[in-house]
Each structure stands twice: as C-alpha cells, then as structure tokens.
Design a protein around this motif. Structure first.
Motif, mmCIF file in Angstrom:
data_model
loop_
_atom_site.group_PDB
_atom_site.id
_atom_site.type_symbol
_atom_site.label_atom_id
_atom_site.label_comp_id
_atom_site.label_asym_id
_atom_site.label_seq_id
_atom_site.Cartn_x
_atom_site.Cartn_y
_atom_site.Cartn_z
ATOM 1 N N CYS A 143 -17.663 25.204 -17.389
ATOM 2 C CA CYS A 143 -17.029 25.103 -18.531
ATOM 3 C C CYS A 143 -16.945 23.506 -19.127
ATOM 4 O O CYS A 143 -16.852 22.598 -18.174
ATOM 5 N N HIS A 167 -7.497 29.918 -16.706
ATOM 6 C CA HIS A 167 -7.053 29.502 -15.413
ATOM 7 C C HIS A 167 -5.635 29.243 -15.100
ATOM 8 O O HIS A 167 -5.402 29.012 -14.054
ATOM 9 N N CYS A 207 -8.258 25.493 -18.516
ATOM 10 C CA CYS A 207 -8.309 26.346 -19.533
ATOM 11 C C CYS A 207 -7.274 27.397 -19.279
ATOM 12 O O CYS A 207 -6.807 27.779 -18.421
ATOM 13 N N CYS A 261 -12.891 22.470 -18.367
ATOM 14 C CA CYS A 261 -12.265 22.442 -17.382
ATOM 15 C C CYS A 261 -13.270 22.338 -15.987
ATOM 16 O O CYS A 261 -12.594 22.209 -14.978
ATOM 17 N N CYS A 310 -14.820 28.298 -21.675
ATOM 18 C CA CYS A 310 -13.838 29.624 -21.232
ATOM 19 C C CYS A 310 -13.438 30.128 -22.560
ATOM 20 O O CYS A 310 -13.195 29.694 -23.436
HETATM 21 ZN ZN LIG Z 1 -12.767 26.572 -18.754
#
Ligand SMILES: [Zn+2]
Length: 188
Positions: free
Chosen positions: A16, A82, A79, A19, A51
């Motif tokens: 990503c 997460h 993100c 992140c 993401c």
């Molecule tokens: Zn991410």
C-alpha cells in the motif's frame, strides 16, 4: 483499470502506498491523489495503489485534506482496514522461510530470493526476534546492526546494495516498516 492497478502495485513493491502493508490486489484500489471529480488525471503520476478502505475514506477530499489525514498518522500510518482488524496472519510456511509464495499477495516477477540472501534474512529475523523491545528504532541503527550481525556470523562485509536488498526484502515481507527514518517491526 486492472492493468493500471497491476502496474502501480508492481511499482510499489506490492505494498500500500500509504501504510506500506503488503497489499493483495483484491484489497487494493487506485487512489487518485487529485480526485477525478476535482480534475485529477488518470495518469500514473496522479495515482497510487492503496488499501480499498483508505481510498473510500479519502474519496474526493481535496489534496490538502488528504495530506492532513496522512500527517495525522505520521510515523505509523495505518489504513482504516488495518485499524479495524488485526493484520492477517502470514500464510502457512511464510513465517518459516519467507520464501514460499503467499496465497493472496501478488508478487513482482523478480521476487525469488537467492539463497545467500535467504540465509542472511533468516539470521536477521532470528536476531530481531531475540531482541524483543530493544530492536533498533532508527534506520541507521538497523543497517549498522545488520552489517555487524552478518559480519559476525557469516564473515561477510555486506555491500550497500546487498544491505539495501536485504532491508527491501524485510519490508516486502512486511517484517519491517520504515517511515521517516523510524523502524517498526512485525517479526513475531
Ligand atoms: Zn494501506
């Protein structure tokens, strides 16, 4: 669009953009930094893969608001997906060698790890695990720690290229995340 996403993901090492977690294509989407509705181009220099949940959050906010969101999380950007759920455990076997293909994450074609690199990786990961809370927190300390470790155990003087490759592989596997010179770990 799918080829676009593939290309962005490949360029980002399968992570990503924000992140830097490993990002399976199924969870990825193309984020237009300047939103399409604000006149943003569909070209690569205005697009990142990130993401899906974050893409939805950013929506058509202005680039200023997006930067604000990112900066609010600075140092340990997560993100939304997460934040909500713990990261998925690694695929079986992945934690052992890091060499078996993950079930879901697309890997760049050049992802095969040479055996010398693999042995160094295992050495570094074992050492990081052992260190627990006293792992290096700065990139510079991490690199000097790895250099000393490899020298001590393998009598090798790592070139900068090898060292960068090793750290790149640790990041690609999601074991190490580096943001603004600070290092965080997921080595179990
Ligand atoms: Zn991410």
């Amino acid at each position: 669009m799918s080829a676009h996403l593939d290309r962005l993901l490949f360029a980002q090492g399968g992570m990503c953009f924000f992140c830097r977690n490993p990002l399976p294509k199924a969870d990825a989407s193309v984020e237009h930094l300047v939103a399409s509705s604000n006149g943003g181009a569909n070209a690569d220099d205005n697009c990142v893969a990130c993401c899906r949940a974050l893409n939805q959050l950013l929506g058509s906010k202005s680039i200023k608001e997006k930067l604000q969101i990112v900066l609010n999380q600075r140092g340990n950007f997560k993100c939304p997906a997460h934040l909500a759920t713990p990261p998925k455990p690694p695929a079986p076997g992945l934690a052992d060698t890091g060499n078996s293909p993950s079930v879901s994450a697309p890997k760049p074609a050049a992802a095969k790890v040479p055996s010398a690199t693999q042995e160094r990786l295992e050495l570094v990961l074992a050492d990081l695990k052992k260190r627990g809370a006293s792992r290096p927190r700065k990139t510079s300390t991490l690199t000097s720690t790895i250099k000393a470790l490899i020298k001590q155990h393998r009598q090798e003087n790592l070139s900068d290229a090898d060292l960068n490759g090793l750290i790149g592989e640790l990041q690609r596997q999601g074991k190490v995340t580096i943001s603004e010179g600070k290092v965080t770990y997921k080595v179990g």
